[in-house]
Design a protein around this motif. Sequence first.
Motif, short mmCIF file in Angstrom:
data_model
loop_
_atom_site.label_atom_id
_atom_site.label_comp_id
_atom_site.label_asym_id
_atom_site.label_seq_id
_atom_site.Cartn_x
_atom_site.Cartn_y
_atom_site.Cartn_z
N UNK A 201 0.85 -1.19 0.00
CA UNK A 201 0.00 0.00 0.00
C UNK A 201 0.89 1.23 0.00
N UNK A 202 0.32 2.42 -0.28
CA UNK A 202 1.12 3.65 -0.21
C UNK A 202 1.60 3.98 1.19
N UNK A 203 1.05 3.28 2.20
CA UNK A 203 1.40 3.55 3.60
C UNK A 203 2.41 2.54 4.14
N UNK B 227 -7.82 9.38 3.37
CA UNK B 227 -8.36 8.57 2.28
C UNK B 227 -7.54 7.30 2.10
N UNK B 228 -6.22 7.42 2.18
CA UNK B 228 -5.35 6.26 2.01
C UNK B 228 -5.57 5.24 3.12
N UNK C 266 -8.74 0.15 5.56
CA UNK C 266 -9.51 -0.42 6.68
C UNK C 266 -11.00 -0.57 6.40
N UNK C 267 -11.53 0.10 5.38
CA UNK C 267 -12.96 -0.06 5.09
C UNK C 267 -13.23 -1.39 4.40
N UNK C 268 -14.47 -1.84 4.48
CA UNK C 268 -14.87 -3.06 3.79
C UNK C 268 -15.61 -4.02 4.69
N UNK D 229 -10.80 5.62 -2.61
CA UNK D 229 -10.98 6.97 -2.06
C UNK D 229 -9.80 7.88 -2.40
N UNK D 230 -8.59 7.35 -2.24
CA UNK D 230 -7.41 8.18 -2.55
C UNK D 230 -7.33 8.48 -4.04
N UNK D 231 -7.51 7.48 -4.88
CA UNK D 231 -7.41 7.70 -6.33
C UNK D 231 -8.54 8.58 -6.84
#
Length: 498
Positions: free
Chosen positions: A69-71, A224-225, A230-232, A248-250
């Motif tokens: 992920x980006x994080x 957003x990232x 964590x959502x879903x 969300x981020x994109x």
Amino acid sequence: MDYRTLTALELGALLREGSLSAAGAAKAGLDRLAQAQGRSNAFITVTKEDAMLRADQVQRLLDARRAPSPLAGVPMAFKDNICTRGVKTSCASKILGGFTPPYDATVAERLDAAGCISLGKLNMDEFAMGSTTETSFYGPVQNPWDPSRVPGGSSGGAAAAVAEGSVWYAIGSDTGGSIRQPAAYCGVTGMKPTYGTVSRYGLIAYASSLDQMGPIARSAADCAAVLDVIQGRDPRDGTSLDAPAGGLLSGLTGDVRDKRIGLPADCFGDGLDGEVRAAVLAAADVLKQRGAVVEEFSLPVMQYVVPTYYIIAAAEASSNLSRFDGVKYGWRAQGYEDLTGLYNKTRTEGFGAEVKRRILLGTFVLSTGYYDAYYKKALQVKALIKRAFDEAFRRYDLLLTPVAPTTAPKLGESLNDPLQMYLSDIYTVSVNLAGLPGISVPCGFASDGMPIGAQLIGPALGDAAVLDAAHAFQLETDHHKRTPPLPGQAAQKGGDAQ
């Protein structure tokens, strides 16, 4: 380089390009934590050794260009009411001081899969009951902008840790504003997502119908990232929604042209500090300059939100906290004569004053003869509040309000007047009662140098629109880029612009 000034996404980009190692990022966070902890008291538990071992694991993924992920590799932390396997999770309470969960919360599992590095568990109001992070058994948290002031609550440790630069994002919980209000007081960004979009599995409950976990970070893009991770849907949480997640981020564009934004006049009247009002209205002007249509309207149901919230929350707390009795887990009192004595002595000695106050209130409103007069009526008003917001969102895409009536109060002021503490939630609790997404963004500073936050609220499942409007605002402003002075530095009005 002062890495604390970077957003989580900016730090993640440095990690992926190899300009910084995961171990270097973890050490930067731990060094800053050690420097700030004696003053802020933002952490209850620091997991230094685990963090450095985890950094080595994540670095192997980064080296192989397989960042999940980006994080990946970005240091973060969890509020101390979120279960983490093998790490003490106390809810900042004596009664759970020795509790070490044998499992991870769903959000912890998902962040682990995304390559997160946790530095530990964050201080909070005991069992999330409070708006100042002064009710913690481990002592109050101090606001990084002014140690004589509170950081807000109940996720005060999370907001303070992000503001001071110990972590680049944190996961908090929000029952009536407990992410958004401390974010506003500490000059960072905090998002409460739509109820049901983030699994509550592994969150130690305060009020189950209101609790929701979400991110505190520097920017809306960071939030957003985190939410992308964590959502879903989670089959272990019966309230988890089978709704679209990710993207969300994109999806952030910063385009608010022709978006209709409503300003509830009922949120800008008596009781609102003049400097807070001016800063929030200035935020409205920024969005208007980017093409949004902003207008004032009436939302009279706001006068009922605080009593409705505290009746429902206290009733659910009374039920949820009945499990802490000294029998199954947690702290147990000594010197009791029978089972009833064990219950009474354990709960008397194990809970703090604010938790006891809310348990007593909740037990009262659920008792025979008062259930219909208080709890049932509060549920009926909750339905009316939701209906009023549904009607507002037929006219507007988003709503804009203050987050709190004032900037952060002085330590001790709210504890001496609990009603004042409850009223500090007046602009945030409605979002939880209606199950809506809401975000707090820094929108200015008062003359005393303390941060001010503005709140954007969207319809249910309108998380993307809320984040995009917040992102649009942050493209035009630098409030979220400002950081409090380091210990020993002279404070500057509005912090240090980056």
